[in-house]
Design an enzyme around this catalytic site. Structure first.
Site, PDB file in Angstrom:
ATOM      1  CG  ASP A  24      -0.442   0.085   2.425  1.00  0.00           C
ATOM      2  OD1 ASP A  24       1.079   0.162   2.443  1.00  0.00           O
ATOM      3  OD2 ASP A  24      -0.909   0.281   3.363  1.00  0.00           O
ATOM      4  CG  ASP A  97       8.232   7.871  20.023  1.00  0.00           C
ATOM      5  OD1 ASP A  97       8.080   8.671  20.888  1.00  0.00           O
ATOM      6  OD2 ASP A  97       8.611   8.150  19.085  1.00  0.00           O
ATOM      7  CD  GLU A 253      11.741  15.256  20.999  1.00  0.00           C
ATOM      8  OE1 GLU A 253      11.982  15.715  19.908  1.00  0.00           O
ATOM      9  OE2 GLU A 253      10.498  15.161  21.342  1.00  0.00           O
ATOM     10  CG  HIS A 326      11.321  11.457  13.755  1.00  0.00           C
ATOM     11  ND1 HIS A 326      11.874  11.038  14.921  1.00  0.00           N
ATOM     12  CD2 HIS A 326      10.076  12.044  13.920  1.00  0.00           C
ATOM     13  CE1 HIS A 326      11.179  11.628  15.947  1.00  0.00           C
ATOM     14  NE2 HIS A 326       9.967  11.863  15.358  1.00  0.00           N
ATOM     15  CG  ASP A 327      11.360  15.390  14.856  1.00  0.00           C
ATOM     16  OD1 ASP A 327      10.607  15.125  14.122  1.00  0.00           O
ATOM     17  OD2 ASP A 327      11.367  15.258  16.113  1.00  0.00           O
TER      18      ASP A 327
HETATM   19  C1  NOJ Z   1       8.755  15.525  18.683  1.00  0.00           C
HETATM   20  C2  NOJ Z   1       8.561  14.620  17.641  1.00  0.00           C
HETATM   21  O1  NOJ Z   1      10.007  13.952  17.423  1.00  0.00           O
HETATM   22  C3  NOJ Z   1       8.150  15.277  16.540  1.00  0.00           C
HETATM   23  O2  NOJ Z   1       8.344  14.352  15.426  1.00  0.00           O
HETATM   24  C4  NOJ Z   1       6.836  15.455  16.777  1.00  0.00           C
HETATM   25  O3  NOJ Z   1       6.339  16.270  15.347  1.00  0.00           O
HETATM   26  C5  NOJ Z   1       6.691  16.334  17.852  1.00  0.00           C
HETATM   27  N1  NOJ Z   1       7.469  15.986  19.012  1.00  0.00           N
HETATM   28  C6  NOJ Z   1       5.266  16.488  18.495  1.00  0.00           C
HETATM   29  O4  NOJ Z   1       5.227  15.220  19.148  1.00  0.00           O
END
Ligand code: NOJ
Length: 554
Positions: A24, A97, A253, A326-327
């Site tokens: 998909d 997570d 985080e 991923h950010d």
């Molecule tokens: C941190 C996360 O790593 C990010 O990807 C997310 O958009 C924000 N927190 C909000 O949850």
């Protein structure tokens, strides 16, 4: 006392982009299970799994509508249980997570909360009256616009530090904490091994929600006022009611966290978390409160930041080590050179630099192949709401940047750079899926892919494998004391690690120049532990080649 997670290497999987198993175009849990052998080969100890919970998917799963259900796009609870089992069989632990600063606005708690001013769930979230017909304060959402949304139904505003579909939970309400703790215990009973805690430093807000200094879009950053007075108390409560019930690993985080605060979160007496993610080394190529720029990293500043954290937490708390997640954009494009000429040595150099430090290394999917930033050409190719909203606000509404400028910044910094499909092989869609994926594949998948690298002893993949294996063999890599040399060099990052009589020297060239370096005498009779170029003779005066990295053992 030493702990397994201090000796571990953790691999982050962003499931949406890892492996599609059902055609998909979206990665899923069965796909991840199929790839566990690859991860075992790499040698990692645990997977941090980005969210797979029930979610409308506005922020790719960081907006959760049910913490105890799996998003059908990723599979079923049975698939998740199979993942835990299959990973355990390979000695790989699973870290979930935990996204509990906010829920989705589609979570049942919020649906009830917004119905009336007085209902049992009203106080699960942060509701305030407007001020002079406007928002209660000037905080901006992390994803553009104000951090408040007006709700006509009850004529009040609710707080959302992220998108308006991510209302903030009210952690001051003991019932919220109990719900979260029960849910975490439920996951531990399922067999997960720990939690990566999303923006955990924001859960306790300053009670008066004070205004802040406006940034480039007119709204204030909430980072300070949202680092509120009760966060440590709440985490200690979590430790007692949840984390002490099992052998867990926890990483919080904590954007904007100071060294002093980090010591409280991650002290080795284990009253709160095992470690935190701090982001100061991700900010060296940003302006204050604005990441949309093409400012280059200054290596002296990078060294000062990383050294501050290495020395600051020494013997007190524990560092997490990372270049990517991923950010963040891809590190080889951001902090080194992703051109064909230097790609491989660059990726290996960055890996050497971070993996030889003290702390627990995190590898983000594809980093072990040297996956690069993506040559996006149009705003339509982006899927990330942070990038799309920023473009709309800063280009179309406020004209802070031209479209060309913003595209340049997005190509450097957008989170989507790290979210394109994992490059498994050189077949269509990089072996990620049999159909067109939810986000474009990086066109360089024919050159950079796992199939090409796994059997090539000289590949970036096998270099990572070696670094990970070395960490298992050499206590000094885990526990040795870190000391910086040459703080003023603009090209060379050089440091030592010391454990008793043993000593390592780490030398990394962050530039394409050849740089003459004096090797401390005690290493001149030593030997190479690892190197990203053919090993040259070790001597007092050495010329360090472009993006060269090596580690010498005394
Ligand atoms: C941190 C996360 O790593 C990010 O990807 C997310 O958009 C924000 N927190 C909000 O949850």
């Amino acid at each position: 006392m030493t702990q397994w997670w201090q000796r571990a290497v953790i691999y982050q999987v962003y499931p949406q982009s890892f492996q599609d198993s059902n055609g998909d175009g979206i990665g899923d849990l069965k796909g991840l299970i199929q790839r566990l052998d690859y991860l075992q080969k790499l040698g990692i100890d645990a997977i941090w799994l980005s969210p797979v919970y029930q979610s409308p998917g506005q922020d790719n799963g960081y907006d959760i509508s049910d913490y105890q259900a799996i998003n059908p796009q990723f599979g079923t609870m049975a698939d998740l249980e199979a993942l835990i089992r299959q990973a355990k069989a390979r000695d790989i632990r699973i870290i979930m997570d935990l996204v509990v600063n906010h829920t989705s606005d589609e979570h049942r708690w919020f649906k009830v909360s917004r119905q009336s001013r007085a209902n049992p769930y009203r106080d699960y979230y942060i509701w305030r009256d407007g001020k002079d017909g406007k928002e209660p304060n000037n905080w901006g959402s992390c994803f553009s616009g104000p951090a408040w949304d007006y709700d006509e139904e009850t004529d009040m505003y609710y707080l959302h530090l992220f998108s308006k579909k991510q209302p903030d939970l009210n952690w001051d309400n003991p019932k919220v904490r109990e719900e979260v703790f029960d849910m975490m215990n439920w996951w531990l009973e399922k067999g997960v091994d720990g939690f990566r805690m999303d923006v955990i430093s924001l859960i306790s807000k300053q009670p008066d929600l004070p205004d802040g200094k406006p940034g480039i879009n007119g709204y204030a950053s909430f980072n300070e006022p949202a680092n509120g007075p009760h966060v440590h108390e709440y985490l200690q409560e979590m430790r007692e009611k949840v984390l002490n019930n099992a052998d867990t690993i926890t990483v919080g985080e904590c954007s904007g966290v100071t060294l002093e605060e980090a010591k409280k979160y991650a002290r080795s007496d284990e009253k709160e978390l095992n470690m935190v993610f701090q982001f100061e080394h991700m900010d060296v190529d940003a302006d204050a409160d604005n990441k949309w720029t093409d400012k280059k990293m200054d290596l002296r500043e990078m060294k000062a930041v990383l050294t501050k954290w290495q020395k600051g937490l020494e013997d007190i708390a524990w560092n997490s080590l990372f270049w990517e997640n991923h950010d963040q954009p891809r590190s080889v494009s951001r902090y080194a050179d992703d051109s064909a000429k230097y790609h491989d040595v660059s990726a290996k150099m960055l890996a050497t630099c971070i993996h030889m430090m003290q702390g627990t290394p995190y590898v983000y999917q594809g980093e072990e192949l040297g996956m690069t930033n993506v040559p996006f050409t149009s705003i339509d190719q982006f899927r990330d709401l942070d990038s799309i909203n920023a473009y709309r606000e800063l280009v179309e509404e406020q004209h802070v940047f031209t479209a060309e400028e913003m595209m340049r910044y997005l190509c450097r910094k957008s989170r989507d750079n790290a979210r394109t499909p994992f490059q498994w092989d050189d077949s269509a869609y990089a072996g990620f899926s049999t159909v067109e994926p939810w986000i474009m594949v990086n066109p360089n998948y024919k050159e950079i892919n796992a199939k090409k690298q796994v059997d090539d002893p000289e590949s970036v993949f096998n270099y990572y494998r070696k670094l990970i294996a070395l960490r298992k063999e050499k206590e000094i890599i885990v526990y040795g004391t870190y000391d910086l040399l040459l703080p003023e060099s603009e090209e060379i990052y050089m440091y030592t690690r010391t454990l008793g009589e043993e000593k390592l020297l780490v030398v990394c060239n962050f530039s394409e120049k050849e740089v003459a370096v004096e090797i401390p005498e005690e290493f001149c009779k030593g030997s190479y532990l690892i190197a990203n170029y053919p090993e040259g003779e070790i001597k007092e005066q050495m010329t360090i080649r472009p993006y060269e990295a090596f580690v010498l053992e005394k």
